[in-house]
Design an enzyme around this catalytic site. Sequence first.
Site, PDB file in Angstrom:
ATOM      1  N   ASN A  11       0.899  -1.240  -0.040  1.00 48.18           N
ATOM      2  CA  ASN A  11       0.049  -0.214  -0.002  1.00 48.18           C
ATOM      3  C   ASN A  11       0.854   1.212  -0.010  1.00 48.18           C
ATOM      4  O   ASN A  11       1.418   1.485   0.861  1.00 48.18           O
ATOM      5  CB  ASN A  11      -0.936   0.114   1.089  1.00 48.18           C
ATOM      6  CG  ASN A  11      -1.811   1.227   1.361  1.00 48.18           C
ATOM      7  OD1 ASN A  11      -1.916   1.938   0.439  1.00 48.18           O
ATOM      8  ND2 ASN A  11      -2.526   0.890   2.465  1.00 48.18           N
ATOM      9  N   ARG A  95      -2.633  -2.134  -3.308  1.00 43.79           N
ATOM     10  CA  ARG A  95      -3.902  -1.193  -2.950  1.00 43.79           C
ATOM     11  C   ARG A  95      -4.045   0.000  -3.921  1.00 43.79           C
ATOM     12  O   ARG A  95      -2.864   0.621  -3.903  1.00 43.79           O
ATOM     13  CB  ARG A  95      -4.044  -1.027  -1.679  1.00 43.79           C
ATOM     14  CG  ARG A  95      -5.094  -0.070  -1.298  1.00 43.79           C
ATOM     15  CD  ARG A  95      -5.138   0.517   0.097  1.00 43.79           C
ATOM     16  NE  ARG A  95      -6.396   1.362   0.596  1.00 43.79           N
ATOM     17  CZ  ARG A  95      -6.322   2.435   1.226  1.00 43.79           C
ATOM     18  NH1 ARG A  95      -5.417   2.599   1.796  1.00 43.79           N
ATOM     19  NH2 ARG A  95      -7.697   2.929   1.153  1.00 43.79           N
ATOM     20  N   HIS A 184     -12.833   3.077   0.377  1.00 46.97           N
ATOM     21  CA  HIS A 184     -12.806   1.980   1.366  1.00 46.97           C
ATOM     22  C   HIS A 184     -13.515   0.728   1.052  1.00 46.97           C
ATOM     23  O   HIS A 184     -14.074   0.152   1.740  1.00 46.97           O
ATOM     24  CB  HIS A 184     -13.491   2.356   2.731  1.00 46.97           C
ATOM     25  CG  HIS A 184     -12.399   3.491   3.349  1.00 46.97           C
ATOM     26  ND1 HIS A 184     -13.088   4.889   4.125  1.00 46.97           N
ATOM     27  CD2 HIS A 184     -11.373   3.767   3.612  1.00 46.97           C
ATOM     28  CE1 HIS A 184     -12.412   5.597   4.342  1.00 46.97           C
ATOM     29  NE2 HIS A 184     -11.372   5.103   4.306  1.00 46.97           N
ATOM     30  N   ARG A 245     -10.377  15.655   7.607  1.00 44.53           N
ATOM     31  CA  ARG A 245     -11.091  16.168   6.595  1.00 44.53           C
ATOM     32  C   ARG A 245     -12.532  16.670   7.042  1.00 44.53           C
ATOM     33  O   ARG A 245     -13.137  16.037   7.902  1.00 44.53           O
ATOM     34  CB  ARG A 245     -11.384  14.883   5.718  1.00 44.53           C
ATOM     35  CG  ARG A 245     -10.291  14.703   5.100  1.00 44.53           C
ATOM     36  CD  ARG A 245     -10.445  13.425   4.105  1.00 44.53           C
ATOM     37  NE  ARG A 245      -9.375  12.500   4.044  1.00 44.53           N
ATOM     38  CZ  ARG A 245      -9.266  11.196   3.926  1.00 44.53           C
ATOM     39  NH1 ARG A 245     -10.239  10.782   3.258  1.00 44.53           N
ATOM     40  NH2 ARG A 245      -8.113  10.398   4.281  1.00 44.53           N
ATOM     41  N   GLU A 389      -8.405  -5.486   5.216  1.00 44.44           N
ATOM     42  CA  GLU A 389      -8.475  -4.903   3.957  1.00 44.44           C
ATOM     43  C   GLU A 389      -7.115  -5.764   3.292  1.00 44.44           C
ATOM     44  O   GLU A 389      -7.039  -6.178   2.062  1.00 44.44           O
ATOM     45  CB  GLU A 389      -7.944  -3.368   3.800  1.00 44.44           C
ATOM     46  CG  GLU A 389      -9.240  -2.508   4.081  1.00 44.44           C
ATOM     47  CD  GLU A 389      -9.077  -1.355   4.351  1.00 44.44           C
ATOM     48  OE1 GLU A 389      -8.541  -0.988   5.488  1.00 44.44           O
ATOM     49  OE2 GLU A 389      -9.082  -0.498   3.377  1.00 44.44           O
TER      50      GLU A 389
END
Length: 408
Positions: A11, A95, A184, A245, A389
Site C-alpha cells: 500500500n 492497494r 474504502h 477532513r 483490507e
Amino acid sequence: MNKHPIVLVLNCGSSSVKYQVLDMSSETTMAKGIVERVGTDEARITHDKTGSPTFRTTKPVATHKIAVGEVLALLTDPEMGVIENVSDITAVGHRVVHAGERFSGSVMINKETKQALKDCIDLAPLHNPANITGIAAAEEAMPGTPQAGTFDTAFHQTMPAHAFLYGLPIGLYKKYGMRRYGFHGTSHYWVSKRAAELLGKPIEATKIITCHLGNGASLTAVAGGKSVDTSMGFTPLEGLVMGTRCGDIDPAIVTFLMRKENLSPEQVDDLLNKESGVRGLAQMSHDMRDVEAAAEQGNAQAQTTLDVYCYKIIKYIGAYAAAMNGVDAIVFTAGVGENSPYVREQVCKSLTYLGVDFDYGANEGLKGKERELTKVGSKVKVYTIPTNEELVIAQDALKQVRANGAGD
Ligand code: ADP
C-alpha cells in the site's frame, strides 16, 4: 504455483510504503510493517514479524524503489524475515485508490491497467501517482513476480445512477467523470460479507450499513451484497467528519473562503483535507483517543467535536436505512469503529427508532474484537467487525494470478 502460496500486499502512499505478507494456505499474517518518510534521510522503518518483537530503524530511503528493496531485505533476513527468497512470493497485491469507472473488480497489473491508472490521476492526484510509483518499484525489484491491483473504488461500481450522480450539469459527468465514486471498498465489502454470515442469511437477502471509521471515514449502504450508496464522493473528502477532513459542507464555503481569505485552490484543498474535521473542530489533535480523553476531563470543545462527529454518523445511518427501505445490521469497523465504545454507544442510543436494542454491557471496553452489540431479539443487529483490507487484497491477487495462469 507454490503449494504454499504467499502474497505480499503493498500500500504505497506519497511518502510511505505499508506492507503485509500473508500465508494464503491459512490466510494468516506472517509479517507486516511500514516505511515512513520515504524520500528523506530519516525514513522510519517498523517491521513486525508475527510472534517476534517489533523491529524499528531509521535510515535514508530516497525512493519508493529503495523502500521496496528495504522491505524485501527485511522479509528475507535470516532473523527477522519470513521467507528464504524473494521468489517465494507467489504474487504482489497492490492497494490502488482510484480506478474511475474502468474496473469493478481487481485486475492483473499490465500495460493496459497501468495506463488506466495514469488516466485516473486527475481523479486522485494525491493517491494514484504514489500507487503507480509503488507498482513500478515492485516490478523492478521483483521482475518475475506477478502483480495485481485491488481498487478502493471497485466495490462501489454497483451504485445506481440516482446515487452516484450529483445535481450538476450532466456535461461535467461526461467531460470529467464528475460523480460519486466512494472509497474504502475492500473494507465495506469484507465487513458486510462477514455481517451476512453472522446474520445467518444469504447475503442476497440482507440490508447492511457499514461504518468504516478510521482517519478517513465512510458509511456504505450494502443491499444484497452490493454497494448502493456511500458517503465519500468524487474524492475521499465528502461525507462524515473525519480525522482531518471536513466531510459534507455547503459548497459555497469554498468560494467564500477563496475570496475572503484570498486562498488559492491548493490552500483551500489543504484547509479542507488537512486542517478540518476532528483536528479543526477540537484544535488539539486529529486522534479520537486524545479528544475522548479531553472531553472526559471536561474540555467543552472536545465534547462538541465528539457530538458533531457522532451526529453525522447518526444522520447517515438514517439516510441509508431510508435508501434501502430498511436495515438488518449495522457494522462498526476500522480504528474508531473497532476501538471506541463511546462513539458506538453515542450513535446506537439514537437508533432505537430503527429497532436497535443496544447491549451497553457487551459494548463496554470492547476493542478490536468481533462481537454482536445488540440484545437477543433486537430487530436490527449491531456488530463490531475488525476490517481486513490486506486479506481481501491478497485473496484478489491470488485469484487474479490463478485465473491468468501466472505464478505457476
Ligand atoms: P487509517 O484510516 O489511517 O487506516 P485506522 O483505521 O487505523 O486509520 O484508524 C486510526 C484512528 O483510529 C486513529 O486516528 C484514532 O482516532 C482511532 N483510534 C484508534 N484506537 C482508538 C481508541 N482506542 N479509541 C478511540 N479511537 C481510536
